[in-house]
Design an enzyme around this catalytic site. Structure first.
Site: not given
Length: 999
Positions: A758, A792
């Site tokens: 990720e 993120c």
């Protein structure tokens, strides 16, 4: 010296049953009284049903377009947004979208009211012009577009304005006063409410202050000579007077807002007006009362009986608030006015409590309990006359009749209704009881400001369970409307809504919701702050591991794999659940650790702790299902086929510094639940958090042989990735490092092992002209600047439709200016430091570049140290942003409505696909964007950070990661291998089960 009461304090979310047990015995009246209440209420209900208003009111609108119908919902959304859309193209799309959701063409008008007929006619005309499937780019683009679209737009906007004219007394205070001027000798009381959302910027707050001050002067000049309470009033909203009206900003609010409120109150006193502070959401109640108490204490207000506030009966603390207000009145020897309302933010309060993981709800979950509490509060207020002047705001005939009976013949109170509502009820009341006064609560403002207000009123009164909706429905017998709330509740155990679980049970029976803390509850916040401050955190440097130690950890994990993989899934799950339990019990310690090593604000630290807890419980629940029992597969007779999932071996977990507890534990617990042994390598900036997390997992029951920790920088991570004996890697971090890990895995001989990565993204948000600017500002500021932009999922690039861009950018910049940057241990801090000097240098370099290449809209001021203030830059083209900028820097690009496709192409060209925000009221636009883009997490009309485990599984596509999504139902399977076992059960001479079967 007056005996000033201490600051308001009461249980934030007490048990419904306990309150019901106290209230139920107190509201029963004798048979003669109940009979009089029935007669009065029946007469009022009959008046509502007999009335044939030539213009029409909310009751007529709800009768015509019930919110349980598609037409009603479409009308609500049109009312909420249409009048703020400046450009024709977007307005046409919006009208088509909403009118296509309901059957306005075949709608048979039931009402004789002009307002309703006109609205139904206009909407029906518009719907006939825009047939299903036609768009401004399609059939309507020919003759109909030339002739029909302007007519559609005009007719629909006029329908909205017709409603606006009826529900708003005037667009200016002068217009409102003219409409409020008594006709034919009648005298009416008014309380004027200056419409608008809460302030987001200091400019907003100043504008609202000036509007209130000007209104007070204008109202005062026209007020006449009658004494209070027979004088006009004004309602003020504290959240309109301060851009950060929130509990964590209490010191600033008290220093800045109290003088403002006092100034307005002093102006109202000059004209002897009724001055009412409006109610806010539950998490602002204590702060509101602090502001009110400080204002009321000023001696300049002595001798004036017009100061007042609104109290919401759906809040469980309403009775406590009345007691507190009475204590203030006693202490200052004042008379106060108290408006008792039922409350207008119920659904928001329920959602917030669930999101925050509270122990209970601050409001009642059953309407009957609100009605019961309203009666109890009315009794209390009436008993406090004349020191308290009660003002009962209600459109419920039963509530009116009950208050009349409780009040007796003593007077000293009034009723209140909303302008445009309750007219038939109060006209009848005035005929039957001319001595009873009532005041009209009258909104004042532009039609654009009306929108949110109108929708709130429709939602509040249009629900099928509301009195207004039922009183307008002739199918509902009058006897049903006369049911007492106590008779609907019956017993305390029925006080809570059976279909609304407590916040902690939101995900039951599978798992518990993580426990949160309500910062708006002073006792809870103070307790948490005290406990966090008392924690001793050892931040001595932790030595990096050597490559040999990393290799030894892999070898030890490989040796421990067999025993752990054979441990029953239920045992592995129980260890994870115990870890969640320990995390919650040691919340202050881990919050202190996150603040001191990770630089987290209190809000961010608590959120991260909750996410880590959710990961433990969610993967335990998922693991029980996936690994608990083999899955029987279909097949021919005489054969059994079973599919089982097993661990892969040694999993390496490489986690980032920005979520050093949540992502670290999420990776590790997923791998462990799947039956793998784990070597965990945390970020070099936050090793202490990882050390304590591993220690907690070991204590919870994870064997030391199954879980190993290796600290160090990227070189240690690279050594682990290159090790020949690992069975997989789970990684969160930069795209660059993910690529290097992928290359290292591909270069090895031996088994092909999975990489679950990720990474980040150039995350975007699209805001069109139908979006509510205040909501966009809230969500952009949260998404771009919370956690210093070090998420993120954080917003990096905002596309805003050029027709509304100036206003939206100005509001976003103004809201960013109100953020406090500094020490994360200070509860009032919104933005803490970036992670280290290297990160600050990268961000400073980008800011310097943007100042040369882009238009600067806002540059905040940061203190000394590793702090980077929020910045907002406008780009000429989205292509100027070529990489993820991991900090509090927002880039804005304007777009034309007809060029939405170019916006989507620009998003695709980045190659990233992690998060996307959409702000629009046009469902077709939303659906088209969602269908078009390959992005992992899309958030509509909300912020785009803070994905909740098991609710919003998180992860992206393209350069943003491999999937599957963390916190989702497909995640654990990627950590496992599958094994199918086929057994010929007929091998010993036949299928006995088949042979023995009956026909």
């Amino acid at each position: 010296m007056p005996n000033i009461p201490p600051p308001f304090s009461a249980a934030y979310a007490p048990d419904d049953a306990d309150i019901a047990a106290r209230l139920l015995p107190s509201v029963h009246l004798g048979p003669p009284q109940e009979a009089r209440i029935d007669r009065t209420a029946t007469r009022l209900i009959e008046a509502i049903r007999k009335r044939d208003d030539r213009l029409g009111g909310v009751e007529d609108m709800l009768r015509e377009f019930a919110l349980s119908t598609k037409e009603g919902l479409a009308l609500m959304v049109l009312a909420e947004a249409l009048l703020r859309v400046p450009d024709a193209r977007t307005a046409d799309q919006f009208i088509e979208d909403k009118l296509g959701e309901g059957d306005f063409i075949h709608h048979e008008t039931k009402s004789t009211a002009f307002l309703v007929n006109a609205s139904a006619w206009a909407l029906g005309l518009s719907a006939r012009v825009i047939q299903p499937g036609e768009t401004p780019d399609g059939t309507i683009g020919r003759l109909v577009k030339r002739l029909g679209a302007p007519a559609v737009r005009t007719a629909t906007r006029q329908a909205m304005r017709l409603m606006g004219n009826h529900f708003v007394l005037g667009e200016t205070i002068a217009q409102a006063l003219e409409r409020a001027r008594p006709r034919s000798g009648e005298r009416q009381r008014y309380s004027f409410d200056m419409l608008g959302e809460g302030a987001r910027t200091a400019t907003d707050a100043r504008r609202y202050f000036d509007a209130y001050a000007s209104a007070i002067l204008t109202i005062g000049k026209a007020a006449g000579s009658h004494p209070l309470p027979d004088r006009p009033g004004i309602s003020v909203k504290l959240s309109a007077l301060h851009p950060r009206f929130e509990a964590i900003s209490r010191d600033g609010v008290m220093a800045e807002l109290v003088p403002q409120l006092l100034d307005l109150a002093q102006r109202a006193k000059v004209h002897d007006l009724n001055f009412t502070v409006d109610a806010e959401e539950a998490d602002r109640l204590e702060l509101s009362l602090d502001v009110i108490a400080a204002t009321l204490a000023d001696p300049s207000l002595a001798g004036w009986d017009g100061f007042g506030l609104a109290i919401q009966a759906y809040q469980k603390r309403a009775g406590d608030v009345i007691d507190y207000v009475d204590a203030l009145a006693r202490a200052h020897d004042r008379k106060l006015m108290v408006r008792l309302v039922k409350g207008a933010y119920w659904d928001t309060e329920i959602k917030r409590a669930q999101e925050r993981g509270l122990d209970g709800y601050p409001v009642f979950t059953r309407k009957a309990m609100t009605d019961l509490n309203y009666v109890a509060c009315a009794q209390k207020l009436l008993s406090l006359r004349p020191r308290i002047f009660p003002q009962f705001a209600t459109h419920n005939a039963l509530s009116v009749a009950t208050v009349l009976e409780l009040a007796g013949a003593n007077g000293g109170f009034e009723f209140q209704r909303l302008h445009g509502m309750g007219e038939a009820l109060y006209e009848q009341l005035a005929k039957d009881h001319p001595e009873i006064a009532y005041r009209t609560y009258a909104p004042v403002g532009s039609h654009r400001d009306l929108l949110a207000y109108l929708v709130r009123r429709l939602l509040e009164n249009g629900a099928n369970s509301s009195f207004v909706a039922q009183a307008s429905d002739y199918r509902v017998p009058v006897t049903a409307l006369l049911q007492r709330p106590a008779d609907a509740i019956v017993r305390p155990q029925h006080a809570a809504h059976p279909k609304i679980p407590l916040p902690g049970d939101l995900f039951a029976p599978e798992r518990r919701n993580s426990r949160g803390v309500e910062f708006g509850a002073r006792a809870a916040l103070d307790r948490l702050l005290t406990e966090v401050k008392a924690e001793t955190i050892d931040l001595k440097p932790i030595a990096d591991a050597t490559p040999d130690q990393a290799n030894a950890a892999v070898a030890a994990a490989r040796a421990g794999f067999a025993a752990w993989s054979r441990t029953p899934a239920a045992t592995r799950a129980a260890a994870l659940e115990q870890a969640a339990h320990l995390l919650e019990n040691r919340a202050p310690h881990f919050i202190a650790l996150l603040q001191r090593e990770g630089g987290k604000t209190l809000d961010d630290a608590l959120s991260e702790l909750r996410e880590a807890t959710d990961f433990c419980r969610y993967y335990a629940a998922q693991g029980r299902k996936l690994f608990g029992n083999d899955v029987a597969m279909p097949g021919p007779t005489g054969e059994s086929n079973a599919l089982a999932m097993r661990g892969r071996g040694v999993f390496v977990a490489i986690s980032p510094w920005n979520f050093p507890l949540a992502i670290f534990l999420g990776q590790v617990t997923a791998a462990l639940m799947a039956g793998n042994s784990v070597v965990a390598k945390p970020a070099e900036q936050t090793p202490r958090i990882a050390v304590e997390a591993v220690r907690l997992l070991h204590e919870a029951g994870i064997p030391a042989s199954a879980l190993h920790l290796v600290t160090g920088d990227g070189r240690i991570g690279a050594a682990l990735a290159a090790h020949p004996d690992i069975g997989g890697i789970v990684f969160t971090g930069s795209t660059e490092v993910a690529r290097s890990i992928n290359r290292a895995l591909a270069a090895k001989d031996g088994p092909i092992v999975p990489l679950i990565a990720e990474t980040g993204g150039i995350n975007t948000m699209i805001a069109d002209a139908t979006a509510l600017p205040e909501q966009v500002a809230d969500d952009v500021v949260t998404s771009a600047f919370r956690s210093a932009g070090q998420r993120c999922s954080a917003l990096r690039l905002l596309f805003v439709q050029e027709d509304v861009a100036d206003r939206m950018i100005e509001m976003i910049a103004g809201a960013a200016r109100e953020l406090k940057i500094g020490d994360p241990s200070d509860v009032a801090t919104h933005i803490g430091p970036v992670i280290d000097v290297e990160a600050k240098q990268r961000l400073d370099a980008h800011i310097a570049r943007m100042k040369r290449e882009a238009r600067l809209h806002f540059a905040g001021t940061a203190p000394e140290g590793c702090f980077v203030a929020p910045h907002i830059f406008e780009l000429g083209d989205a292509g100027q942003l070529t990489e993820e900028v991991f900090g509090p820097i927002l880039h804005v690009v304007r777009y034309r409505a007809e060029n939405l496709e170019r916006v989507l192409q620009a998003i695709e060209r980045t190659g990233y696909g992690l998060t996307l925000g959409i702000h629009s009221r046009i469902d077709d636009t939303i659906e088209a964007i969602v269908d078009r883009v390959q992005i992992g997490n899309i958030y509509v009309n909300r912020n785009m950070i803070g994905a909740v485990v098991g609710v919003q599984p998180f992860g992206g596509n393209g350069l943003s990661g491999t999937g599957p999504k963390a916190g989702g139902p497909h995640y654990l399977a990627r950590f496992a291998t599958e094994q199918t076992v086929t057994i010929n059960t007929a091998a010993a001479g036949g299928n006995a089960a088949l042979l023995a079967g009956d026909e």
